[in-house]
Design a protein around this motif. Structure first.
Motif, PDB file in Angstrom:
ATOM      1  N   ARG A 125     -27.739   0.790 -23.044  1.00  0.00           N
ATOM      2  CA  ARG A 125     -27.830   1.220 -24.445  1.00  0.00           C
ATOM      3  C   ARG A 125     -27.834   0.019 -25.377  1.00  0.00           C
ATOM      4  O   ARG A 125     -28.627  -0.049 -26.327  1.00  0.00           O
TER       5      ARG A 125
ATOM      6  N   ARG B 139     -32.923   5.997 -21.484  1.00  0.00           N
ATOM      7  CA  ARG B 139     -33.899   6.560 -20.544  1.00  0.00           C
ATOM      8  C   ARG B 139     -33.462   6.213 -19.126  1.00  0.00           C
ATOM      9  O   ARG B 139     -33.183   5.056 -18.813  1.00  0.00           O
ATOM     10  N   HIS B 140     -33.407   7.220 -18.277  1.00  0.00           N
ATOM     11  CA  HIS B 140     -32.900   6.971 -16.935  1.00  0.00           C
ATOM     12  C   HIS B 140     -33.618   7.846 -15.921  1.00  0.00           C
ATOM     13  O   HIS B 140     -34.230   8.871 -16.259  1.00  0.00           O
TER      14      HIS B 140
ATOM     15  N   THR C 256     -28.381  13.601 -10.470  1.00  0.00           N
ATOM     16  CA  THR C 256     -28.889  14.127 -11.741  1.00  0.00           C
ATOM     17  C   THR C 256     -27.750  14.650 -12.613  1.00  0.00           C
ATOM     18  O   THR C 256     -27.689  14.378 -13.820  1.00  0.00           O
ATOM     19  N   ARG C 257     -26.832  15.392 -12.010  1.00  0.00           N
ATOM     20  CA  ARG C 257     -25.691  15.917 -12.763  1.00  0.00           C
ATOM     21  C   ARG C 257     -24.777  14.791 -13.243  1.00  0.00           C
ATOM     22  O   ARG C 257     -24.262  14.829 -14.367  1.00  0.00           O
TER      23      ARG C 257
ATOM     24  N   ASP D  80     -33.715   0.496 -19.456  1.00  0.00           N
ATOM     25  CA  ASP D  80     -33.698   1.739 -18.696  1.00  0.00           C
ATOM     26  C   ASP D  80     -32.672   1.616 -17.570  1.00  0.00           C
ATOM     27  O   ASP D  80     -32.317   0.508 -17.151  1.00  0.00           O
TER      28      ASP D  80
ATOM     29  N   ALA E   6     -26.303  13.010 -16.218  1.00  0.00           N
ATOM     30  CA  ALA E   6     -26.257  13.829 -17.427  1.00  0.00           C
ATOM     31  C   ALA E   6     -24.873  13.857 -18.052  1.00  0.00           C
ATOM     32  O   ALA E   6     -24.732  14.077 -19.261  1.00  0.00           O
TER      33      ALA E   6
ATOM     34  N   GLN F 152     -23.467   8.084 -22.652  1.00  0.00           N
ATOM     35  CA  GLN F 152     -24.651   7.454 -23.250  1.00  0.00           C
ATOM     36  C   GLN F 152     -25.967   8.003 -22.692  1.00  0.00           C
ATOM     37  O   GLN F 152     -27.040   7.498 -23.027  1.00  0.00           O
ATOM     38  N   ALA F 153     -25.902   9.029 -21.849  1.00  0.00           N
ATOM     39  CA  ALA F 153     -27.103   9.491 -21.156  1.00  0.00           C
ATOM     40  C   ALA F 153     -28.214   9.918 -22.116  1.00  0.00           C
ATOM     41  O   ALA F 153     -29.400   9.672 -21.867  1.00  0.00           O
ATOM     42  N   ALA F 154     -27.846  10.541 -23.207  1.00  0.00           N
ATOM     43  CA  ALA F 154     -28.865  11.013 -24.150  1.00  0.00           C
ATOM     44  C   ALA F 154     -29.552   9.866 -24.880  1.00  0.00           C
ATOM     45  O   ALA F 154     -30.647  10.042 -25.417  1.00  0.00           O
ATOM     46  N   GLU F 155     -28.925   8.702 -24.880  1.00  0.00           N
ATOM     47  CA  GLU F 155     -29.478   7.560 -25.612  1.00  0.00           C
ATOM     48  C   GLU F 155     -30.200   6.566 -24.715  1.00  0.00           C
ATOM     49  O   GLU F 155     -30.790   5.601 -25.213  1.00  0.00           O
TER      50      GLU F 155
END
Length: 276
Positions: A27, A73-74, A60-61, A32, A64, A68-71
């Motif tokens: 972040r 790209r992963h 994946t879980r 990425d 999520a 910071q996952a929403a900010e």
């Protein structure tokens, strides 16, 4: 092109901190993140396939759930093979700027007899590796760089400065005096002076020849064995990131990394960045 941080996880609680640190760094750097786990290629197909499917779901879980996952790209990746070769290969395939690992599982008896998986990964990889030990509740505030003025420690310092742009940086160089007991058995400053002058000249040349972070305000030249000097400086400075260079080619014999790097990887006093 956007940089990629590769974080390898065995999906154990030990790896949580590594994943959290990778996302926090990504972040801040605009990078990425690629989360990867390795499935043993020696397993039978009917065992490996459901394990891989379950691991993909868990990765994946897990990603999520990172704050910071929403900010950031992963992506996730399941690879097969031995971690000591699969992770370095994936790092090369993705041109990873940094590889992040958690601490290895402590197995006292086996660790006496052989390298840990973590050590083998670092030995085989040509990219900087960050070993995460501490809770991820802050950005790095204090870096300590173990310096021998060689290209590896210089590269490690430069990489660390980019990872922690707001951190104070302290350098330490262990001043080795061969045959100390014969040259200056009573601690004669006159006998030791030539060695210190030589180290000061090397330090001055190193500063002049390299693009170093301006925050590197001081480099302590401390007489003594590297292990002892570094332990004393760590106790005094309390860094949250220790930085050192590893010598030799990727994949070379374990001793090429150096006993200092090997010892620190097994029991790091804080997070540890190792670069060639």
């Amino acid at each position: 092109m956007t940089a990629t941080i590769l974080v390898a996880t065995d999906l154990s609680p030990r790896a949580d901190r590594a994943v959290n640190r990778a996302f926090r760094l990504a972040r801040a750097m605009g990078a990425d993140v690629l989360l990867a786990t390795v499935i043993d290629s020696e397993l039978p197909e009917d065992v490996a396939r459901p394990m891989a499917e379950a691991a993909a779901t868990r990765l994946t879980r897990f990603a999520a759930a990172i704050p910071q996952a929403a900010e950031v790209r992963h992506a996730t990746r399941i690879v097969t093979g031995d971690p000591s070769s699969a992770i370095p290969r994936l790092a090369d395939e993705t041109d990873a700027a940094l590889v992040v690992l958690g601490l290895h599982r402590d197995r006292p008896f086996l660790d006496l007899l052989r390298e840990t998986t973590m050590e083998r990964i670092v030995r085989h990889i040509s990219r900087p590796v960050l070993l995460v030990r501490d809770p991820v509740d802050h950005d790095y505030a204090t870096l300590m760089a173990a310096l021998d003025f060689a290209p590896a420690s210089t590269a490690a310092l430069q990489i660390a400065a980019r990872l922690a742009p707001g951190a104070a940086i302290h350098g330490v160089h262990a001043l080795h005096i061969p045959y100390r007991g014969f040259i200056a058995p009573h601690g004669s400053s006159i006998a030791i002076a030539p060695f210190r002058r030589s180290a000061e000249m090397r330090l001055a040349e190193w500063r002049a020849q390299n693009d170093l972070p301006a925050r590197l305000a001081d480099v302590a030249l401390v007489e003594g064995a590297a292990h002892l000097v570094l332990n004393a400086e760590i106790e005094a400075r309390r860094p949250d990131l220790l930085v050192l260079g590893a010598h030799g080619r990727a994949g070379a014999a374990p001793s090429i990394l150096g006993s200092l790097a090997n010892d620190l990887m097994r029991a790091p006093p804080c997070d540890l960045l190792v670069a060639r």
